[in-house]
Design a protein around this motif. Structure first.
Motif, PDB file in Angstrom:
ATOM      1  N   LEU A 234       0.858  -1.185   0.000  1.00 26.11           N
ATOM      2  CA  LEU A 234       0.000   0.000   0.000  1.00 26.11           C
ATOM      3  C   LEU A 234       0.890   1.229   0.000  1.00 26.11           C
ATOM      4  CD1 LEU A 234      -2.881   1.166   0.222  1.00 26.11           C
ATOM      5  CD2 LEU A 234      -2.621   1.126   2.709  1.00 26.11           C
ATOM      6  N   SER A 237       0.589   6.037  -4.439  1.00 26.09           N
ATOM      7  CA  SER A 237       0.269   5.912  -5.864  1.00 26.09           C
ATOM      8  C   SER A 237      -0.964   5.047  -6.097  1.00 26.09           C
ATOM      9  CB  SER A 237       1.464   5.318  -6.621  1.00 26.09           C
ATOM     10  OG  SER A 237       1.714   3.988  -6.194  1.00 26.09           O
ATOM     11  N   HIS A 238      -1.366   4.256  -5.097  1.00 24.57           N
ATOM     12  CA  HIS A 238      -2.552   3.418  -5.208  1.00 24.57           C
ATOM     13  C   HIS A 238      -3.813   4.257  -5.422  1.00 24.57           C
ATOM     14  CE1 HIS A 238      -5.274   0.082  -4.467  1.00 24.57           C
ATOM     15  NE2 HIS A 238      -5.804   0.698  -3.431  1.00 24.57           N
ATOM     16  N   TYR A 239      -3.768   5.531  -5.009  1.00 27.74           N
ATOM     17  CA  TYR A 239      -4.958   6.379  -5.069  1.00 27.74           C
ATOM     18  C   TYR A 239      -4.931   7.369  -6.234  1.00 27.74           C
ATOM     19  CZ  TYR A 239      -4.956   4.565  -0.340  1.00 27.74           C
ATOM     20  OH  TYR A 239      -4.902   3.729   0.740  1.00 27.74           O
ATOM     21  N   LEU A 419      -6.232  -4.192  -3.508  1.00 28.67           N
ATOM     22  CA  LEU A 419      -4.782  -4.158  -3.663  1.00 28.67           C
ATOM     23  C   LEU A 419      -4.321  -5.391  -4.442  1.00 28.67           C
ATOM     24  CD1 LEU A 419      -3.735  -3.181  -0.017  1.00 28.67           C
ATOM     25  CD2 LEU A 419      -3.647  -1.710  -2.039  1.00 28.67           C
ATOM     26  N   ARG A 466       5.651   3.656   1.908  1.00 25.31           N
ATOM     27  CA  ARG A 466       5.381   2.318   1.399  1.00 25.31           C
ATOM     28  C   ARG A 466       5.160   1.379   2.577  1.00 25.31           C
ATOM     29  NH1 ARG A 466       9.617  -0.140  -0.678  1.00 25.31           N
ATOM     30  NH2 ARG A 466       8.305  -1.699  -1.705  1.00 25.31           N
TER      31      ARG A 466
END
Length: 647
Positions: A234, A237-239, A419, A466
C-alpha cells in the motif's frame, strides 16, 4: 492491554505516538530528556559533554544525506559504513577546534549566522526568506532553529581556526624545484613476469580429482533455502486514479494561501550598531556607549558613519550596519520585539541580546505579495493530490492493519482494499524481488509468527510511505547442488590451486637464483617461463606494467650512472610475480615555470603543506587538551533529535 500493544507496534500507532511525542521534542522540556546522566556522556572535550543522543543524531543525519545522494544504497552497508564510533571522532575534532578557537579569541556572531541563514537559497520561498520553510527543513533534520544557528556559528569558527593554519602556510621556490625534481622524475626498468593465468591454462584436472573435491566440500555447494512469498503493498500511488481536484478546490486553496501570505508580517530592511559585551566592557558600559552612539545620530551624523565608528560587528560596521531583509523570528527575540514598534527611518533605544547591545534602524519595508494563480496552479494541484492521497492512505492503514491481523491469509485484505496480491517465484531470503528486498521483510520472514506459525507479518513500513505485508507460502530446504551444476566451478578452483602451487615453486626458485646464485633477468626469464621486457620513462603512479611495480621501482635506491639496481621482486594482487631492476633515472625539470604557473604551483604546494600542518595541530590538541572518551557507552539504533554541544 494486548490489543493496545499490538496497535502501538503497528505503523498507525507509531504515527499517532509520534504526533503525541513531537510537542515534547520541540519544547523546553527537550533539554530535560536529553540532558542525560553520566552514562549518556560518550566524550568530554575541555569539560564540554558530548552525549550519546547527539552522536546518534549526527549519525542519522549523515546516513540520511547519503540516502538522498544514493537512493538505492544498501541499508546494511550504510549502517556498517556510517557508525557512531566514527562520527564521534569527527565531533571530538570539531570540539577541539572550537575550544582552541575560543582560546584564540576567534568569534562568529549570531547576527552573522542569522544573515547566512537568510541568504541560504534553500530557505527561500517566492523570492524571499521564509521562516516557515526554514523551521520545517531544520526540524526535518532533527534540530531546533537555535541549534541550527549554533551549528553554523561553530562551523564558521572551526573554519577560521583551520584556515589559520591550512590557509596561511607558504612554499619557497627551492622547495617547489625539489618537489618537481622528485615528482616529475622518470625511471627505466627491465622486468620479467610470472603469469599465473598462463600457468592455469596449462593445468589439467581429472574426473577423480573433481569427484573427490565435491565429496569433501559439499557444504560449499549448497543451494540456499528457497521461498515463495505472497505480499501486498500500500502506497500513495494506489490512489492516483481516484483523486480529482476541482477548480473550486484550487481557487479555494489559492485564496487561503494568498490571505495567509498577505496577512504575514512586513519584511524590513534593517541595519544595526552592535556594542559588544566582553572582558573590557560590561553590559552597563555597553548600554552607555550605545546611548553615546544614539546621541551622535540625533546630532545629525549618518547611521553608516556611526556604525563605522561605534559598531563591534566587523562584518557590517563598514557597510552601514546592514543586516539585510529580515522577517519576524529571523533575529533574537529581544531584537524582534524592538523592531515591532519601529517605522521606516526610526532608530531603537539600546536593545540587549546575547551578542551585546544593539541600536536598530528600519531602512525600508515591503508588504508580502502573492504570485498569480497561473504560476502556483501546478504546485497547488500537486499539494492537494498529495494531501488527499495521504488522507486516504491513513484511513486504509488502519483498516489494512486490522485485516492482516484478523485473517489467516492476505486474499481478504487485498480484496477489500482492492490491492494487487503478488507471489514471488522461488527465491532465496537474500535475493528477494525489488518491492520486498528489505531487511525488515527478511526479519519478518524469519520470525516465528510467519515461519513457524504461518501467520501474516505485521504491516511493515519500508520508507517513502510504502507499507507491505508478507506471508510465507512455501519453502524448499537447503540441499546440495548436483555435481553437474557445480563441476565447472570445481574445475576452475582446482586449476587455480594447482597454478598457485606451481607459481610458488617457481617464485622460490627465482628468488634463490637471484639472491644466492647472482642470476640475471635473462636466467630468471627462463625459470619463470616469461620474457624480459622493458619500460622506459616510467612515471610515478603509472598503472603499467602494474601500480605495485611502479611503487617498488620508485622505492628502489637510485643506481649509479651507467649501472643497474639489484633485482627486486613484487608479488601482485592477481597472483603474478614480477622481477625487475632499475636501469636508468631521469630527474624532473628544475628550471622555473612561467610566472603564472609558478605562482599556481607554489599556492598548491602551500595548500598541501598547510593541510599537513593542520593535521599536526590536531594531533597536538588531542594530546594537550582535556579529552575523555567513553566509546563503550555508544548505542546503535534510532535516537531522538539532540541539541549539539555548546562551546
Amino acid at each position: 492491554m494486548q490489543e493496545f500493544r499490538r496497535f502501538v507496534r503497528g505503523p498507525v500507532g507509531k504515527v499517532l505516538l509520534a504526533a503525541i511525542i513531537l510537542p515534547f521534542v520541540i519544547s523546553g522540556f527537550y533539554g530535560y530528556f536529553t540532558g542525560g546522566g553520566s552514562d549518556s556522556t560518550v566524550a568530554e572535550v575541555e569539560g564540554n559533554k558530548i552525549t550519546r543522543a547527539y552522536v546518534n543524531s549526527r549519525t542519522q543525519q549523515l546516513r540520511q544525506m547519503l540516502r538522498q545522494q544514493s537512493p538505492n544504497i544498501n541499508e546494511s552497508m550504510l549502517d556498517s559504513f556510517i557508525r557512531p564510533q566514527m562520527v564521534l571522532q569527527g565531533i571530538v575534532n570539531e570540539q577541539l577546534m572550537i575550544a582552541a578557537a575560543r582560546n584564540a579569541d576567534m568569534a562568529y556572531s549570531d547576527s552573522q549566522a542569522a544573515r547566512e541563514i537568510r541568504d541560504n537559497p534553500a530557505f527561500v520561498d517566492n523570492g524571499a526568506f521564509s521562516e516557515t520553510r526554514f523551521e520545517q527543513m531544520v526540524r526535518a533534520q532533527g534540530m531546533t532553529p537555535q541549534g541550527y544557528l549554533d551549528g553554523i556559528r561553530q562551523e564558521r569558527i572551526s573554519q577560521q581556526y583551520r584556515g589559520a593554519f591550512a590557509g596561511t602556510d607558504f612554499a619557497l621556490p627551492n622547495e617547489l624545484a625539489e618537489q618537481r625534481r622528485l615528482g616529475e622524475q622518470s625511471r627505466d626498468i627491465r622486468y620479467v613476469r610470472l603469469d599465473l593465468d598462463g600457468l592455469r591454462r596449462n593445468v589439467t584436472v581429472s574426473d577423480e580429482e573433481v569427484n573427490a573435491f565435491y565429496e569433501e566440500h559439499q557444504d560449499e555447494f549448497m543451494r540456499p533455502e528457497q521461498l515463495r512469498v505472497r505480499y501486498l503493498e500500500l502506497n500513495p500511488s494506489h490512489y492516483a486514479d481516484r483523486i480529482e481536484i476541482s477548480d473550486e478546490q484550487i481557487q479555494g486553496e489559492y485564496q487561503a494561501r494568498k490571505q495567509m501570505r498577505e496577512s504575514a508580517s512586513t519584511r524590513r530592511q534593517v541595519a544595526h550598531v552592535l556594542i559588544a559585551v566582553n572582558d573590557d566592557r560590561d553590559e552597563d558600559a555597553a548600554v552607555a556607549r550605545a546611548e553615546e552612539a544614539r546621541q551622535a545620530l540625533e546630532s545629525g551624523e549618518s547611521f553608516a558613519d556611526v556604525a563605522a565608528e561605534y559598531s563591534d560587528d566587523a562584518a557590517t560596521a563598514n557597510s552601514g550596519g546592514e543586516l539585510g531583509t529580515v522577517e519576524p523570528g529571523a533575529l533574537p527575540e529581544s531584537l524582534d520585539q524592538a523592531l515591532e514598534g519601529l517605522s521606516v527611518g526610526d532608530v531603537s533605544e539600546p536593545v540587549v541580546s546575547d551578542a551585546g547591545v544593539h541600536l536598530l534602524k528600519v531602512e525600508s519595508e515591503q508588504k508580502a505579495e502573492t504570485a498569480p494563480l497561473a504560476e502556483m496552479r501546478d504546485q497547488i494541484v500537486a499539494d492537494l493530490q498529495r494531501a488527499q492521497a495521504q488522507s486516504m492512505l491513513s484511513e486504509d492503514l488502519v483498516t489494512l492493519e486490522e485485516l492482516i491481523y484478523e485473517h489467516a491469509n492476505l486474499e481478504v485484505p487485498a480484496e477489500q482494499l482492492d490491492l494487487p496480491l503478488e507471489t514471488t517465484d522461488w527465491v532465496s531470503l537474500q535475493n528477494l524481488p525489488a518491492p520486498i528486498n528489505n531487511d525488515q521483510v527478511r526479519q519478518a520472514l524469519n520470525s516465528d509468527a510467519v515461519r513457524e506459525q504461518g501467520h501474516n507479518s505485521d504491516l511493515l513500513e519500508l520508507g517513502g510511505d510504502r507499507f507491505v505485508a508478507v506471508r510465507l507460502q512455501d519453502t524448499q530446504a537447503a540441499e546440495p547442488q548436483p555435481l553437474a551444476e557445480v563441476r565447472d566451478d570445481i574445475v576452475a578452483q582446482l586449476r587455480l590451486r594447482k597454478a598457485r602451487d606451481r607459481a610458488a615453486e617457481l617464485a622460490d626458485q627465482a628468488r634463490t637464483a637471484a639472491e644466492e646464485e647472482g642470476a640475471d633477468l635473462n636466467r630468471l626469464a627462463e625459470l619463470l617461463n616469461g620474457a624480459v621486457e622493458e619500460q622506459s620513462g616510467l612515471q610515478r603512479g603509472a598503472a603499467e606494467p602494474d601500480m605495485a611495480v611502479t611503487d617498488a621501482a620508485f622505492g628502489t635506491p637510485r643506481p649509479a650512472d651507467g649501472e643497474t639496481s639489484d633485482i627486486r621482486f613484487v608479488d601482485l594482487r592477481n597472483g603474478d610475480l614480477v622481477a625487475f631492476q632499475v636501469t636508468g633515472v631521469e630527474d624532473g625539470a628544475v628550471q622555473a615555470l612561467p610566472d603564472e604557473q609558478q605562482r599556481q604551483a607554489l599556492r598548491e604546494l602551500a595548500r598541501v603543506e598547510g593541510e599537513r600542518t593542520f593535521r599536526q595541530v590536531m594531533a597536538y590538541l588531542r594530546d594537550n587538551l582535556d579529552v575523555e572518551l567513553h566509546p563503550n557507552r555508544l548505542a546503535e539504533g534510532e535516537s531522538q533529535p539532540a541539541g549539539q554541544p555548546q562551546p
